[in-house]
Write a protein that holds these residues in place. Structure first.
Motif, PDB file in Angstrom:
ATOM      1  N   ASP A  20       0.863  -1.164   0.000  1.00 21.65           N
ATOM      2  CA  ASP A  20       0.000   0.000   0.000  1.00 21.65           C
ATOM      3  C   ASP A  20       0.903   1.218   0.000  1.00 21.65           C
ATOM      4  OD1 ASP A  20      -3.093   0.298   1.872  1.00 21.65           O
ATOM      5  OD2 ASP A  20      -2.496   1.125  -0.038  1.00 21.65           O
ATOM      6  N   ASN A  21       0.871   1.996  -1.052  1.00 25.36           N
ATOM      7  CA  ASN A  21       1.700   3.190  -1.132  1.00 25.36           C
ATOM      8  C   ASN A  21       0.827   4.366  -1.490  1.00 25.36           C
ATOM      9  OD1 ASN A  21       1.221   2.963  -3.899  1.00 25.36           O
ATOM     10  ND2 ASN A  21       3.096   1.873  -4.269  1.00 25.36           N
ATOM     11  N   LYS A  22       1.424   5.467  -1.941  1.00 28.40           N
ATOM     12  CA  LYS A  22       0.622   6.645  -2.267  1.00 28.40           C
ATOM     13  C   LYS A  22      -0.206   6.444  -3.528  1.00 28.40           C
ATOM     14  CE  LYS A  22       4.095   9.195  -4.880  1.00 28.40           C
ATOM     15  NZ  LYS A  22       4.765  10.461  -5.021  1.00 28.40           N
ATOM     16  N   PHE A  23       0.027   5.357  -4.250  1.00 32.64           N
ATOM     17  CA  PHE A  23      -0.767   5.039  -5.427  1.00 32.64           C
ATOM     18  C   PHE A  23      -1.879   4.068  -5.020  1.00 32.64           C
ATOM     19  CE2 PHE A  23       3.546   6.087  -6.964  1.00 32.64           C
ATOM     20  CZ  PHE A  23       3.225   7.299  -7.547  1.00 32.64           C
ATOM     21  N   VAL A  24      -2.475   3.402  -5.936  1.00 29.12           N
ATOM     22  CA  VAL A  24      -3.624   2.550  -5.651  1.00 29.12           C
ATOM     23  C   VAL A  24      -3.257   1.388  -4.743  1.00 29.12           C
ATOM     24  CG1 VAL A  24      -5.364   1.053  -6.675  1.00 29.12           C
ATOM     25  CG2 VAL A  24      -4.781   3.203  -7.786  1.00 29.12           C
ATOM     26  N   GLY A  25      -2.115   0.743  -4.975  1.00 29.38           N
ATOM     27  CA  GLY A  25      -1.745  -0.409  -4.159  1.00 29.38           C
ATOM     28  C   GLY A  25      -2.832  -1.465  -4.209  1.00 29.38           C
ATOM     29  N   ARG A  51      -5.644  -1.132  -2.443  1.00 29.51           N
ATOM     30  CA  ARG A  51      -6.827  -0.456  -1.889  1.00 29.51           C
ATOM     31  C   ARG A  51      -8.108  -0.828  -2.633  1.00 29.51           C
ATOM     32  NH1 ARG A  51      -7.714   5.987  -0.716  1.00 29.51           N
ATOM     33  NH2 ARG A  51      -9.772   5.722   0.208  1.00 29.51           N
ATOM     34  N   PHE A  52      -8.076  -0.827  -3.957  1.00 28.49           N
ATOM     35  CA  PHE A  52      -9.282  -1.165  -4.709  1.00 28.49           C
ATOM     36  C   PHE A  52      -9.749  -2.576  -4.369  1.00 28.49           C
ATOM     37  CE2 PHE A  52     -11.579  -2.938  -8.292  1.00 28.49           C
ATOM     38  CZ  PHE A  52     -12.591  -2.000  -8.430  1.00 28.49           C
ATOM     39  N   ALA A  53      -8.837  -3.517  -4.340  1.00 29.00           N
ATOM     40  CA  ALA A  53      -9.193  -4.907  -4.030  1.00 29.00           C
ATOM     41  C   ALA A  53      -9.776  -5.012  -2.618  1.00 29.00           C
ATOM     42  CB  ALA A  53      -7.980  -5.811  -4.171  1.00 29.00           C
ATOM     43  N   ARG A  54      -9.230  -4.286  -1.683  1.00 25.53           N
ATOM     44  CA  ARG A  54      -9.713  -4.351  -0.299  1.00 25.53           C
ATOM     45  C   ARG A  54     -11.057  -3.659  -0.115  1.00 25.53           C
ATOM     46  NH1 ARG A  54      -7.053  -1.285   2.842  1.00 25.53           N
ATOM     47  NH2 ARG A  54      -5.522  -0.446   1.421  1.00 25.53           N
ATOM     48  N   GLU A  55     -11.248  -2.520  -0.778  1.00 21.24           N
ATOM     49  CA  GLU A  55     -12.415  -1.691  -0.481  1.00 21.24           C
ATOM     50  C   GLU A  55     -13.574  -1.832  -1.460  1.00 21.24           C
ATOM     51  OE1 GLU A  55     -11.180   2.331   0.204  1.00 21.24           O
ATOM     52  OE2 GLU A  55      -9.713   1.726   1.714  1.00 21.24           O
ATOM     53  N   SER A  56     -13.381  -2.489  -2.574  1.00 18.66           N
ATOM     54  CA  SER A  56     -14.465  -2.608  -3.559  1.00 18.66           C
ATOM     55  C   SER A  56     -15.498  -3.652  -3.171  1.00 18.66           C
ATOM     56  CB  SER A  56     -13.895  -2.967  -4.929  1.00 18.66           C
ATOM     57  OG  SER A  56     -13.377  -4.287  -4.914  1.00 18.66           O
ATOM     58  N   ARG A  57     -15.128  -4.552  -2.267  1.00 16.92           N
ATOM     59  CA  ARG A  57     -15.971  -5.662  -1.817  1.00 16.92           C
ATOM     60  C   ARG A  57     -16.225  -6.688  -2.915  1.00 16.92           C
ATOM     61  NH1 ARG A  57     -17.094  -5.540   3.142  1.00 16.92           N
ATOM     62  NH2 ARG A  57     -18.905  -6.878   3.003  1.00 16.92           N
ATOM     63  N   LEU A  58     -15.440  -6.622  -3.982  1.00  9.31           N
ATOM     64  CA  LEU A  58     -15.576  -7.615  -5.042  1.00  9.31           C
ATOM     65  C   LEU A  58     -15.170  -9.006  -4.564  1.00  9.31           C
ATOM     66  CD1 LEU A  58     -14.280  -5.658  -8.163  1.00  9.31           C
ATOM     67  CD2 LEU A  58     -16.611  -6.465  -7.736  1.00  9.31           C
ATOM     68  N   ASN A  59     -14.198  -9.089  -3.682  1.00 10.26           N
ATOM     69  CA  ASN A  59     -13.770 -10.406  -3.171  1.00 10.26           C
ATOM     70  C   ASN A  59     -14.910 -11.102  -2.432  1.00 10.26           C
ATOM     71  OD1 ASN A  59     -11.232 -10.037  -4.227  1.00 10.26           O
ATOM     72  ND2 ASN A  59     -10.380  -9.255  -2.327  1.00 10.26           N
ATOM     73  N   GLU A  60     -15.635 -10.361  -1.605  1.00 12.30           N
ATOM     74  CA  GLU A  60     -16.762 -10.937  -0.884  1.00 12.30           C
ATOM     75  C   GLU A  60     -17.864 -11.364  -1.859  1.00 12.30           C
ATOM     76  OE1 GLU A  60     -14.478  -8.383   1.880  1.00 12.30           O
ATOM     77  OE2 GLU A  60     -15.243  -8.091  -0.133  1.00 12.30           O
ATOM     78  N   PRO A  89      -5.620  -7.084 -12.502  1.00 17.10           N
ATOM     79  CA  PRO A  89      -4.406  -6.853 -13.288  1.00 17.10           C
ATOM     80  C   PRO A  89      -3.563  -5.737 -12.660  1.00 17.10           C
ATOM     81  CG  PRO A  89      -6.345  -6.869 -14.685  1.00 17.10           C
ATOM     82  CD  PRO A  89      -6.825  -6.853 -13.270  1.00 17.10           C
ATOM     83  N   GLN A  90      -2.265  -5.901 -12.748  1.00 22.13           N
ATOM     84  CA  GLN A  90      -1.345  -4.920 -12.190  1.00 22.13           C
ATOM     85  C   GLN A  90      -0.391  -4.461 -13.279  1.00 22.13           C
ATOM     86  OE1 GLN A  90       0.598  -6.648  -8.820  1.00 22.13           O
ATOM     87  NE2 GLN A  90      -1.297  -7.451  -8.016  1.00 22.13           N
ATOM     88  N   THR A  91       0.179  -3.323 -13.070  1.00 23.13           N
ATOM     89  CA  THR A  91       1.195  -2.801 -13.959  1.00 23.13           C
ATOM     90  C   THR A  91       2.264  -2.147 -13.093  1.00 23.13           C
ATOM     91  OG1 THR A  91       1.581  -1.441 -15.922  1.00 23.13           O
ATOM     92  CG2 THR A  91       0.019  -0.598 -14.311  1.00 23.13           C
ATOM     93  N   ASP A  92       3.325  -1.722 -13.700  1.00 24.65           N
ATOM     94  CA  ASP A  92       4.395  -1.119 -12.923  1.00 24.65           C
ATOM     95  C   ASP A  92       4.497   0.370 -13.194  1.00 24.65           C
ATOM     96  OD1 ASP A  92       5.269  -1.485 -15.513  1.00 24.65           O
ATOM     97  OD2 ASP A  92       7.296  -2.009 -14.962  1.00 24.65           O
ATOM     98  N   ILE A  93       5.116   1.055 -12.267  1.00 25.15           N
ATOM     99  CA  ILE A  93       5.368   2.480 -12.401  1.00 25.15           C
ATOM    100  C   ILE A  93       6.558   2.664 -13.332  1.00 25.15           C
ATOM    101  CG2 ILE A  93       6.149   4.527 -11.154  1.00 25.15           C
ATOM    102  CD1 ILE A  93       4.650   3.372  -8.706  1.00 25.15           C
ATOM    103  N   SER A  94       6.391   3.509 -14.341  1.00 28.89           N
ATOM    104  CA  SER A  94       7.478   3.730 -15.280  1.00 28.89           C
ATOM    105  C   SER A  94       7.419   5.141 -15.836  1.00 28.89           C
ATOM    106  CB  SER A  94       7.402   2.731 -16.434  1.00 28.89           C
ATOM    107  OG  SER A  94       8.366   3.051 -17.414  1.00 28.89           O
ATOM    108  N   LEU A  95       8.402   5.932 -15.477  1.00 24.42           N
ATOM    109  CA  LEU A  95       8.492   7.283 -16.046  1.00 24.42           C
ATOM    110  C   LEU A  95       8.868   7.222 -17.517  1.00 24.42           C
ATOM    111  CD1 LEU A  95      10.281   9.136 -13.121  1.00 24.42           C
ATOM    112  CD2 LEU A  95       7.849   9.173 -13.700  1.00 24.42           C
ATOM    113  N   LEU A  96       9.698   6.236 -17.879  1.00 28.14           N
ATOM    114  CA  LEU A  96      10.133   6.119 -19.272  1.00 28.14           C
ATOM    115  C   LEU A  96       8.983   5.803 -20.217  1.00 28.14           C
ATOM    116  CD1 LEU A  96      13.485   4.166 -18.816  1.00 28.14           C
ATOM    117  CD2 LEU A  96      13.176   6.603 -19.309  1.00 28.14           C
ATOM    118  N   ARG A  97       8.026   5.009 -19.769  1.00 20.99           N
ATOM    119  CA  ARG A  97       6.887   4.655 -20.610  1.00 20.99           C
ATOM    120  C   ARG A  97       5.716   5.612 -20.436  1.00 20.99           C
ATOM    121  NH1 ARG A  97       5.660  -1.454 -19.503  1.00 20.99           N
ATOM    122  NH2 ARG A  97       5.544  -0.495 -17.478  1.00 20.99           N
ATOM    123  N   GLY A  98       5.884   6.650 -19.656  1.00 16.86           N
ATOM    124  CA  GLY A  98       4.812   7.615 -19.461  1.00 16.86           C
ATOM    125  C   GLY A  98       3.720   7.133 -18.527  1.00 16.86           C
ATOM    126  N   ASN A  99       4.089   6.292 -17.564  1.00 19.57           N
ATOM    127  CA  ASN A  99       3.118   5.768 -16.614  1.00 19.57           C
ATOM    128  C   ASN A  99       3.629   5.970 -15.187  1.00 19.57           C
ATOM    129  OD1 ASN A  99       0.864   4.488 -15.628  1.00 19.57           O
ATOM    130  ND2 ASN A  99       1.621   2.439 -16.011  1.00 19.57           N
TER     131      ASN A  99
END
Length: 76
Positions: free
Chosen positions: A3-8, A10-19, A31-41
């Motif tokens: 859990d960091n300043k980005f989404v981490g 949080r969506f999985a925990r708080e959306s209640r989709l797992n329940e 799905p996850q992706t990585d932080i990349s300044l070079l790719r503009g993300n």
């Protein structure tokens, strides 16, 4: 997932989709992706504007193919 300043996770925990999935015999993919300044993300977002290529919103896009591969790996 940390859990960091980005989404981490949080969506999985708080959306209640797992329940919902647990009570309806469903599998939820996060799905996850990585932080990349070079790719503009710089915030590690799912590609909704084309940083992975012009086919980002099509079945041939790299993230769409990755999700489809996950579905196939689960037997779908």
């Amino acid at each position: 997932m940390s859990d960091n300043k980005f989404v981490g996770d949080r969506f999985a925990r708080e959306s209640r989709l797992n329940e919902y999935a647990d009570t309806n015999d469903l599998v939820i993919l996060y799905p996850q992706t990585d932080i990349s300044l070079l790719r503009g993300n710089p915030q590690g977002c799912w590609d909704w504007w084309g940083y992975t290529g012009s086919d980002y919103a099509q079945k041939s896009g790299p993230q769409m193919r990755a999700v489809l591969n996950e579905v196939h790996a689960l037997g779908g």
